[in-house]
Enzyme design. Sequence first.
Site, PDB file in Angstrom:
ATOM      1  N   LYS A 103     -15.245   5.033   6.159  1.00 18.31           N
ATOM      2  CA  LYS A 103     -16.299   5.238   7.171  1.00 18.31           C
ATOM      3  C   LYS A 103     -15.729   5.964   8.384  1.00 18.31           C
ATOM      4  CE  LYS A 103     -19.711   2.476   9.758  1.00 18.31           C
ATOM      5  NZ  LYS A 103     -20.149   1.084  10.058  1.00 18.31           N
ATOM      6  N   SER A 125     -24.924   0.063   9.014  1.00 20.13           N
ATOM      7  CA  SER A 125     -24.570   1.406   9.393  1.00 20.13           C
ATOM      8  C   SER A 125     -23.588   2.081   8.436  1.00 20.13           C
ATOM      9  CB  SER A 125     -23.956   1.382  10.799  1.00 20.13           C
ATOM     10  OG  SER A 125     -22.761   0.633  10.802  1.00 20.13           O
ATOM     11  N   SER A 164     -23.311  -4.448   8.778  1.00 19.96           N
ATOM     12  CA  SER A 164     -23.185  -3.057   8.339  1.00 19.96           C
ATOM     13  C   SER A 164     -22.383  -2.822   7.069  1.00 19.96           C
ATOM     14  CB  SER A 164     -22.577  -2.209   9.453  1.00 19.96           C
ATOM     15  OG  SER A 164     -23.561  -1.915  10.396  1.00 19.96           O
TER      16      SER A 164
END
Length: 494
Positions: free
Chosen positions: A80, A155, A179
């Site tokens: 990420k 997210s 997330s």
Amino acid sequence: MTELTTLGIHALQDLLARRQTSAEEILRAHLDWVERRDSEVHSFLAVSAERALQQARAADRRLAAGGALRPLEGVPVAVKDVILIRGLANTCASKMLENYIAPYSATAVERLEEAGGMILGKTNCDEFAMGSSTENSAFFPTRNPRDLTRVPGGSSGGSAAAVAANTAMVALGSDTGGSIRQPAAFCGVVGLMGTYGRVSRYGLVAFASSLDHIGPFARSVRDVARVLSVIAGRDPLDSTSADIPVPDYEAGLEESVKGLKIGVPEEYFKGLNAEIAGPIENGIKLLCALGCEVVPIRLPHTEYAIACYYLICTAEASSNLARYDGVRYGLRAPEYADLRDMYKKTRNRGFGAEVKRRIMLGTYALSSGYYDAYYLKAQQVRTLITRDFIEAFDEVDALVTPTSPIPPFKLGERLDDPLQMYLADIYTVTASLAGIPGISVPCGRTRGNPPLPVGMQILAGHFDEARLLQLAYAFEKAGGFEIAGSPNLPHTGT
Ligand code: GLN
């Protein structure tokens, strides 16, 4: 020829050990697939092919020289874009950091690389990890590989989607209020948030420091266990990382779950969407069939969790994001009258709407006159929520809940209503506030066409990840919940 992109770590390393493939071949298969499939899914913000090739060749040289397989030898990993990798851009999916190059690597990344992992690239997410759909990325939304008209969750949507689309074998995400777990549920993969302090946060761009975690995604519980064993443990560079020994999570997976007491908190089932309730109820029956004793339990402060979380995370975000001032990191507005004007123009231009909303909410909650009523009160409620869990774990070994109250929604569907978006975090923020570990495992699917994944969340007491993984593993093995139908969809298990 076996599809290298659909394998789990175990099967892949069997091929490596028997010299039936090479790290370079594995990597190239993934890079090819990224090229084809990611043009639809849009998981990746950047692909680091050169760097990964060097890692693959180094791994192949090691193996040729008789070196033993390291735990993640030959495993293509996506990371990420809030987790730093030295020399690569780290944008946090924000215009603010569009041109920011990481000067050092996160500890979790270093550990992955030392274990033989090959870093494929950086994945899309909500800007600064604020959101639940990956639509808050300043660059583009990621799509759910199970249904391209829907969001992958957020997210860490890019990481979850990459694993679900087989463009990465495993991925790292971050979880502050759900997330990792929520996008894992939306994409039909496994995602784990360890206990606060289990995995070093060094090199994770801070959103809400008392809630931030790094954790793994994979297509099987076994692979998640492998990655957690690699990245967990004390790190002198993160003072909040716990000095507690890391068990071999994978070795403990086969332990029987018979006789374990599982709590079902009634607060998590009130008015639950039928598309979610059905699979979760079946999941609970399956746990009974595995010999677990399932009992109802209460977590009475659950109803305050969303308010509590959104006060604390915005307060901490407003403080953490003060550093993006045009002086030290990333963007600086090109024209300005004086220093204050430079701050103002830089922040106005660099941050998107959701990030600005959170900075304003957090600044308000921390301002004198409101601090006691909002921030301090939220901290007190956080203690009560934590106590609910500690009392629950006096009685039961683990809890099961839905991961998300709703199935993956259509792109754009919730964008105009931030409150609706916040409310969708209702089942994940509680564990974050309490600092306990949680995992989301696939638990069936909705009845629509195409069927959409449903995730079940399992929670355990502080530092009881081994228990969490055992339960998830037994559940996955008994359930056979993979979503069949498309050749690029993964097989669970290894
Ligand atoms: N969706 C939650 C939020 O918007 C959680 C985000 C996260 O865990 N990073 O804050």
